[in-house]
Enzyme design. Structure first.
Site, PDB file in Angstrom:
ATOM      1  N   THR A 219      44.845  40.811  44.828  1.00 57.15           N
ATOM      2  CA  THR A 219      45.182  39.761  45.794  1.00 57.15           C
ATOM      3  C   THR A 219      46.323  38.878  45.285  1.00 57.15           C
ATOM      4  OG1 THR A 219      42.906  39.764  46.519  1.00 57.15           O
ATOM      5  CG2 THR A 219      44.194  37.827  47.088  1.00 57.15           C
TER       6      THR A 219
ATOM      7  N   GLY B  63      39.052  37.283  39.282  1.00 54.23           N
ATOM      8  CA  GLY B  63      38.054  36.669  38.413  1.00 54.23           C
ATOM      9  C   GLY B  63      38.349  36.967  36.958  1.00 54.23           C
TER      10      GLY B  63
ATOM     11  N   GLU C 149      36.017  41.492  49.506  1.00 51.90           N
ATOM     12  CA  GLU C 149      35.699  42.906  49.767  1.00 51.90           C
ATOM     13  C   GLU C 149      35.796  43.241  51.255  1.00 51.90           C
ATOM     14  OE1 GLU C 149      35.562  44.843  47.337  1.00 51.90           O
ATOM     15  OE2 GLU C 149      35.190  43.451  45.695  1.00 51.90           O
TER      16      GLU C 149
END
Lengths: 662, 662
Positions: free
Chosen positions: B139, B178, B421
């Site tokens: 992303t 993350g 997701e």
């Protein structure tokens, strides 16, 4: 100015400034509001760190400093009118909670309303000057909604002429009062008054809790913060436990009820007036719902105009996400709702002032309806707004989860509104009680007036399916008035169903109260339909007051969208009782899509009209200057790896066992 | 044991242990799950401070320590089976996010799936041992959903045989991964591959970002944390900006596509397999929705059994709030939903494994339907769960707003599931695409199979109101099978409406894509109805497998409640097309109230069966030992006034001007 937003603004069909005047009530109100806002926006003393990057304790410290500054500045700026104080605070605080607010919103007003002249002389000046910081301690760990269940006791001792305050159980510990945890040194405590061996119910007492000067808890007092919460980081909601804690007799607020030096209880003449405060606070919360939702819509719609993603036609540039029908369907009904609630909020304020004047002249006739209406509308608008803020947040994709959007803070600051000042389900049932009373009145042959007057037209025995043809079914889905009629019929039908179900349960059960509980789902549904009707009616009526043609056109589209979206969501209610036909519902769904297209070119101007200067302070996504992504990158740089983290990671890397114990 | 809960348990009509076995799949699964859970619950190394009282940085540090411990302990305990790892993590982490999780869930699997043997030899061992900590950077600030729009470039330089990585714009900065912000020293970066002047689309590259040993960002790399979020405090979601950053050619993952030393691009044979990972993750998320909702229900229902408030009959003791019909109406349909989603989650897991085996044998025939189903169900279950967790929280009154309830953390940890997701609306539209394809197939005379086979029965031209009588209207509201039929008819009708509206728009508009956008609201509605049907169907079918009569009875009531509540909420859909009659809808509403009464005595046992040992770690309100209020008081005492706060308040008190500037 951001290029996308500039283009949106140039394409708008109306001048947002004119709509801002409608929202503020007049051009003069807009001017004065901005004047006050600019005092703050231009004052360097009011700049502070971005709270999102601070710890809870740091946020609390900033809040205490700001609270103190605010009191001083309001004096400096000569701001005293309650409405102006609200504007001042709203900009000043930017979705921010202040620890000393209860001193002004609860402690002082209660002292004024329930204290004697002597009591006001003793405490008023020092609480206004913040030598005394007071809060209002009512809720206990074990009791919120059910006031009579509060367990704190104040037992009068005629020998010393003191009250002995006790928290006899764990559940009786005062819990939640704002500013109690750390800030306050006094509290107005609600306790069961016991004198001469008899309990006289709840009364208010002024209780010193911390020593002036040292700020240490006084002997017999256990006080502290109730711990971390979902939002409200700046607020020290607190607990208070009292063990044989003595206060002088004069600390009971005695304007109405009294305890004589010998312990004789003198009961109050009337307690209707405390009713007024609740009504005031709840009607104010309707306006707060409107404001929070408007702000969330501003951020989500601005961001949707700036964000480009995916493709509608292959090979063409990425469209603004506001061009996706699903995005419009998420946001525009909420925008319409924000406008609806703005007008409801303004109506509630006017009505409150009007009825308050009547009360001043001794006329209490409209109070029951106003009470029922504020209870229901507080619940209806806060539930709707609560879900809508989250819908706005989730419409911003990933960035909605970051504090950069400002939306998580709007949500956590707003959501308690569903519970405080009257839990929403309890509120809906209070409205239902009024609706049932009105229904019974009509059935016993008397007419009712006000918002429930539609009950006068109820044909008897109408809910049997075979008789539904009694309803007029010619709903014009392009007429706000006709749609208001449809909502009225729906409300009337659901009130009637609840009333009949209640009657049936009363016949079947041993008690009215059990019957009430076993009908409560229907009762809440009836109240919701009633409130929904009121909102639709007020929005439709507002249109009649709009002179400017361009403004009228956009507001009419929003009003239609609000009405039709509600029908689409609750289609079952409108099909039952044949209020509308199946093919009309199909038309409603089609018309909604057309309205989305109609609102699209004005969407940004419609949120501009809310005129939130302060969005930019709390939200990167809501900014309208320059490139939102550049602002976002700057914002993120405020949380670099700190030294402790670096050392931990560094030590981890150099240990082959990968065990890092603290 | 809490007295109220003891009484509830004694009154239950069934043995919750048997239901736990149903949920786990077998008594053996239950035994093994508990064995693993107890390893953690009894291990002092896994005790840690209550995170709610820590700052974000402290929470991150605890998380890093726990992550490291976890890796070691799993090795010690010999836990390697993926399912067992999940149980282990779930208890270990208690609604807790770990910074190194992406090393195991994304970095290593991607290396295994897309790396050559040589690449695996080079990086696998050290990433398993955490010398290398990897993450997965896809992303960007400007692109999430639309992968083709990603802007990061990897330009091949044949002279040095290196790729030159660049973040050419602000929007191209990697954003959200993350563990990227602080923890990781490597990332698999997705970038547009450019070689010999031509762009070949997205490919994966292994990019060192921090120096091993010092953990300092490497030259050319700008990396950091994206800042505070709504939850996920322990996770260092990060940004990554690359400026002419060079990596060797061997760092491109080359199992499929390749770039030869001279810069020649060799395209991959097939990319169907990456499809599988998405399907796996989304089907896993359905189970996560079930788990989060079950946990929220456990807390809210236990607390509602313990909390006494108000009165139903005057003069009687305060009832448990679970005795109020409105409370039952808030919670029991959600409890029914939690069970529904548990069974859907189990079905998804089985189906995934079955189809995965087929894929292993080269049979890809079921993959499109599975893909459509997981996309839709991921969205359907996560949206429902998202709202339901908040409903559970707000059903706990004031205490729901405190972190003592555990519910705010469950919410903020779960809510990103609606976006990551695969953004939910996008997911629903993917399902819709499959539904439209299936519809077209039926219309062209071919039969479809699987969950959409109901489309085979569609009579043509059926949505005209005058022809609705074609439907069988005899819905038995006490039969799960008959209600499943009703949901099937609703889905069929809404799929048909969407298909016809789409056809009409295609005729009217210049392009299919524009038509698709202008029908997307109908398409999402059709997908929702399809998913709702699937959930109802799976729940009904599950009942057939239940042997024990007492368990069958309670689950059947929950199944009926789930079905009827859905009909009541969407009554319009069932009235239209005459699937049900008005009087049936009235009966549905009545029957729901009866089911609330039927579920009431088993409510606590039904949440006990979820068997969350760990609820007590994260939630004071969910505890079942002793007095919840005493626990609450102990919990609150963890945040006393600290020294800085005290000094600030003390200094404020002693300044007559009340100005406290920092």
């Amino acid at each position: 100015m951001n290029q996308d937003l500039r283009r949106e603004r140039e394409a708008a069909s109306f001048n947002p400034e004119l709509l801002t005047h409608v929202l503020d009530g007049s051009p003069e109100n807009t001017r004065r509001r901005r004047e006050i806002e600019n005092l703050i926006l231009n004052d360097p003393d009011f700049q502070h760190e971005d709270l999102n990057f601070l710890t809870r304790s740091q946020r609390y410290e900033v809040a205490v400093r700001k609270s103190a500054n605010m009191v001083k500045k309001m004096r400096d700026f000569g701001i005293a009118d309650p409405e102006e104080i609200m504007w001042f605070k709203k900009v000043h605080l930017v979705n921010f909670v202040e620890p000393v607010s209860l001193n002004y919103s609860m402690f002082i007003p209660t002292l004024l309303n329930q204290g004697t002249t002597a009591q006001q002389e003793k405490w008023l000046l020092s609480s206004k000057g913040l030598q005394i910081i007071g809060t209002y301690a009512q809720t206990e760990m074990g009791h919120g909604t059910h006031l009579r269940g509060l367990e704190t006791t104040a037992t009068y001792d005629p020998e010393t002429q003191e009250f002995i305050l006790n928290s006899p159980t764990v559940t009786s510990i005062k819990w939640w009062p704002g500013g109690l945890g750390k800030t306050s040194n006094h509290a107005i405590v609600l306790a069961q008054l016991i004198t001469k061996g008899k309990c006289y119910g709840l009364h208010a007492f002024i209780v010193p809790i911390r020593e002036i000067g040292t700020h240490k808890p006084l002997p017999g007092i256990t006080v502290g913060d109730i711990g971390p919460k979902f939002g409200y980081d700046e607020m020290d909601n607190g607990y208070l436990k009292m063990d044989n804690y003595r206060i002088p007799r004069e600390n009971m607020l005695m304007k109405y009820a009294q305890v004589k030096p010998d312990g004789t209880y003198v009961k109050p003449v009337s307690n209707k007036l405390t009713y007024g405060t609740m009504v005031f606070v709840r009607s104010f919360l309707v306006g707060e719902a409107a404001r929070s939702l408007s702000k969330a819509c501003t951020i989500a719609i601005r961001y949707s105009a700036v964000r480009h993603q995916s493709e509608i036609k292959p090979g063409e540039p990425e469209p603004q996400i506001l061009d996706f029908q699903t995005q419009q369907y998420k946001l525009f009904p909420l925008l319409a709702t924000a406008y609806a609630f703005q007008f409801v909020g303004a109506y509630m304020k006017e009505t409150y002032h009007r009825i308050n004047e009547d009360i001043g002249h001794g006329d209490l006739s409209e109070l029951p309806e106003l009470h029922a209406l504020t209870a229901g509308l507080k619940a209806f608008t806060s539930w709707t707004t609560n879900a809508a803020i989250e819908a706005c947040r989730m419409a911003c994709g990933g960035h909605g989860y970051s504090h950069c959007s400002g939306l998580p803070n709007i949500y956590v600051t707003f959501t308690p509104t569903c519970t405080f000042e009257g839990e929403n389900t309890v509120m809906m049932l209070q409205t239902a009680r009024f609706l049932m009373k009105s229904y019974d009145q009509v059935h016993s042959g008397k007419l009712v007036c006000g918002m429930v007057s539609y009950l006068n037209d109820l044909p008897t025995q109408r809910i049997q399916p075979q008789q539904v043809a009694v309803w007029p079914t010619v709903v014009d889905i392009d007429s706000p008035d006709s749609l208001t009629e449809a909502y009225k019929l729906r409300a009337a039908r659901l009130v009637e169903i609840a009333a009949k179900n209640l009657q049936n349960e009363v016949i079947r059960r041993e008690s009215k109260e059990v019957a009430w509980n076993l009908t409560s789902v229907d009762l809440v549904r009836a109240s919701e339909a009633h409130c929904h009707y009121v909102v639709v009616k007020l929005f439709s009526e507002k249109l009649l007051q709009i002179q400017d043609k361009s403004i009228h056109t956009v507001l009419r589209n929003l009003c239609l969208l609000y009405c039709l979206y509600g029908i689409s969501q609750k289609a079952g209610d409108f099909l039952q009782g044949s209020i509308m036909t199946e093919s009309q519902i199909t038309q409603v769904n089609q018309r909604i899509k057309e309205l989305l297209t109609a609102v699209r070119p004005d969407a940004v101007a419609l949120v501009d009209a809310f005129d939130f200067k302060d969005v930019t302070l709390g939200s990167v996504l809501g900014r309208y200057d320059g490139n939102v992504y550049e602002h976002l990158f700057e914002w993120a740089k405020k949380s670099p790896l700190n030294k402790a983290e670096y050392l931990l990671l560094h030590s981890w890397r150099s240990q082959p066992s990968h065990t890092v114990n603290g």
